[in-house]
Design an enzyme around this catalytic site. Structure first.
Site, PDB file in Angstrom:
ATOM      1  N   LYS A 148      71.268 -83.783  54.185  1.00  0.00           N
ATOM      2  CA  LYS A 148      70.993 -83.696  55.731  1.00  0.00           C
ATOM      3  C   LYS A 148      71.727 -84.787  55.921  1.00  0.00           C
ATOM      4  O   LYS A 148      71.826 -86.009  55.551  1.00  0.00           O
ATOM      5  CB  LYS A 148      69.476 -83.914  55.698  1.00  0.00           C
ATOM      6  N   GLU A 151      49.752 -75.306  57.801  1.00  0.00           N
ATOM      7  CA  GLU A 151      48.433 -75.516  58.658  1.00  0.00           C
ATOM      8  C   GLU A 151      47.321 -74.787  58.596  1.00  0.00           C
ATOM      9  O   GLU A 151      46.065 -75.482  58.399  1.00  0.00           O
ATOM     10  CB  GLU A 151      48.970 -75.017  60.088  1.00  0.00           C
ATOM     11  N   ARG A 190      48.448 -72.179  64.369  1.00  0.00           N
ATOM     12  CA  ARG A 190      48.727 -71.270  63.266  1.00  0.00           C
ATOM     13  C   ARG A 190      47.561 -71.213  62.182  1.00  0.00           C
ATOM     14  O   ARG A 190      47.743 -70.690  61.463  1.00  0.00           O
ATOM     15  CB  ARG A 190      50.043 -71.976  62.543  1.00  0.00           C
TER      16      ARG A 190
END
Length: 619
Positions: free
Chosen positions: A284, A370, A398
């Protein structure tokens, strides 16, 4: 602001993937270099998601080079990493408008381009949608291919694993590219991540990894590597065994920054049938040293100087609500050892970094999960602990069933600290916290609080934490407050509002941090202004008294009007048979596009001017 494309001789030839496919493979490394520099120059001038896109330059080029997009479906999970994809799919000259009002969307967006197969923004949806597309493609019989790109962070979510389980069972033609960079937004956590890290340190597995780096020059070599994997299954559990047991042909891991290697592999994979998983290793922030060193800090950035590599400092800025929350956690943990703070992979965003370091035994990052976060909290509450679930409004959506079934139904004292409630800005439709009041207000046993400033916020966190008879929710916005004095903590009386200004004829019932705009309006109209504090339970006595002394009521909230706090006032008046005109002000019945918070509030007429104009027009 348009970048001079003439400075990029190869990229200037590529407006769409069909142009990319006309290039010889020898020119692709140079194209990747130009694309990376173009991305650096554009985001440094426009702001936006940064490190993720730098990490998938070569992958993006290789996928569009080998697959016949948009006939073949290419699906990006979450979409932070899709800026290079946008540049190569007809949006090159508009990339500097990304996340701005009227500009390109922050994430892949179906209404924006035929190359954006799935509108995304939330994690771990790509494989489920891709599987549906692959099933439809098989029935169509036109040899369409389906490719899903998902990060190892997004793979921690249950939805992604559910989809992998289904895909392996029904054996359709789908390629999952696992982009393994050890990161989501925050550092990845969890057993799956730890398992992959362990494998990379294993000498036997390392030899397999080196073999795969040869790019599978022939199908025979693939078979040999698979046989070698089988030979060592008793000694180690490889990703190959993990995914092959689930019905996938596993290939990798390979260098995700070697574009020629990727193209050679993808050429062969494209002709395979049944589910394939290509495991690539990327970095990244690749190609920009500051982002490589600190990909969390450089995940999403404001405008910055590319040469110095230093992000601009926020000068004399007030503390954000997220920081105030994190400081409250630390303050509370000094005296409450049974407090447990839980986050679904949003440690930095939710202001929990300090707490995570100082109170390691009271902090849990459960990864992008979640649903699990909420039910995990229920187990802690049953066991006598007091969990605080820190979660963005848009991500709480969610875990709706878990809030109802595992928390509220059982009257468990779990507090939800709902960050990013209301307008959020550049992330647009997928991230606006527009619905939480509406979907929580209908749940029995739920207490919902809406602080009007930073001090009220702290008092409500304190109140919610000490409430023992069921779940509580405190919703607060992205950004900073107004700089009010923070008073000593005290427990607020449940369901009681406060009159902030007394006026005549009109009473404005404010729910939340639009209070400043409401106060300006109240002064100009000589209206009564009430800080309602609680959406549920409502201060019924106060509302009825206001009806008796005023000609009309105005409710104000940074939530959709439908089912919101204003609807609760309407229901109360109907129940009590009180006839009085009521104007409900809030977010409209639409998905609100990207733009700054100030721009968006102006567009939906919730700034001071808009509130006043709406009231005047109504009167």
């Amino acid at each position: 602001m348009i970048l001079d494309i003439n400075k990029y001789p190869i990229l200037s030839l590529v407006e769409y993937p069909k142009d990319l496919r006309l290039l010889s493979q020898d020119k692709l490394p140079k194209l990747c270099k130009e694309l990376r520099q173009y991305l650096l120059n554009s985001v440094s001038r426009s702001s936006g998601h940064f490190a993720s896109g730098l990490g998938v330059i070569e992958l993006t080029v290789a996928l569009h080079y080998i697959y016949n997009t948009p006939f073949d479906s290419l699906i990006w999970d979450v979409g932070h990493q899709a800026y290079p994809h946008k540049i190569l799919t007809g949006r090159r000259d508009r990339i500097t408008t990304i996340r701005q009002k009227g500009g390109l969307h922050s994430f892949p967006w179906r209404e924006e381009s035929e190359y954006d197969i799935l509108s995304v923004g939330h994690s771990s949806t790509s494989i489920s949608a891709g599987l549906g597309i692959a099933v439809a493609a098989k029935r169509e019989g036109k040899n369409r291919r389906t490719v899903c790109v998902i990060g190892d962070g997004a793979l921690t979510a249950g939805m992604a694993l559910e989809a992998i389980n289904h895909a392996g069972a029904i054996k359709v033609d789908i390629l999952i590219v696992l982009n393994d960079n050890e990161m989501s937004i925050s550092k990845n956590v969890g057993a799956l991540r730890n398992h992959l890290v362990h494998l990379f340190s294993n000498k036997i597995y390392y030899s397999l990894h080196k073999s795969s780096q040869k790019c599978f020059s022939s199908l025979t070599q693939i078979k040999k590597i698979v046989k070698r994997t089988e030979k060592y299954k008793k000694e180690i559990v490889t990703p190959s065994s993990l995914f092959e047991e689930l019905g996938f042909n596993y290939i990798g891991p390979v260098d995700g920054h070697d574009v020629k290697c990727l193209i050679n592999i993808l050429k062969k994979i494209r002709n395979f049938k049944n589910p394939q998983l290509l495991h690539i290793i990327t970095k990244k922030g690749k190609g920009y040293t500051p982002a490589e060193k600190d990909p969390i800090k450089w995940h999403a950035v404001p405008k910055f100087d590319l040469t110095s590599g230093i992000l601009p400092k926020k000068i004399d800025e007030l503390p954000t609500y997220s920081k105030i929350f994190g400081d409250w956690l630390c303050e509370n943990a000094l005296y409450n050892h049974k407090m447990i703070a839980i986050t679904p992979a949003m440690c930095e965003g939710s202001g929990m970094v300090r707490f995570s370091k100082e109170y390691t035994q009271q902090y849990f990052d459960v990864a992008i999960a979640e649903q699990h976060a909420v039910t995990f909290a229920s187990g802690l509450a049953i066991s006598g602990y007091k969990p605080v679930v820190a979660i963005y409004s848009t991500f709480l959506q969610r875990a709706y069933d878990q809030v109802i079934h595992d928390i509220a139904l059982q009257k468990l004292p779990v507090m939800f600290a709902i960050d990013r409630a209301g307008i959020v800005g550049g992330d647009g439709q997928t991230h606006q916290g527009a619905f939480d009041i509406s979907f929580l207000r209908c749940i029995p046993n739920m207490i919902i609080m809406t602080p009007s400033d930073e001090n009220e916020f702290r008092q409500m966190l304190h109140t919610g934490y000490h409430y023992q008879y069921g779940p509580t929710a405190v919703r607060y916005p992205k950004g900073t407050g107004t700089g009010v004095i923070l008073l000593p903590l005290k427990i607020l009386p449940i369901g009681k509002g406060v009159v902030r200004r007394r006026g005549k004829k009109i009473a404005i019932l404010n729910f939340g941090t639009l209070m400043h705009n409401a106060l300006i309006t109240a002064e100009l109209l000589n209206a009564t202004l009430v800080d309602m504090r609680f959406v549920k339970p409502l201060d019924e006595d106060l509302v009825i008294r206001l009806v008796a002394t005023h000609d009309s009521l105005v409710t104000l909230e940074e939530n959709v009007i439908i089912g919101g706090a204003g609807s609760g006032v309407n229901e109360l008046l109907m129940l009590k048979r009180k006839i009085v005109p009521v104007l409900n002000l809030g977010l409209p019945d639409t998905f609100i596009p990207q733009g700054t918070q100030i721009e968006s509030l102006h567009d939906v007429q919730l700034d001071a001017e808009g509130i006043m104009n709406q009231i005047k027009n109504w009167l």
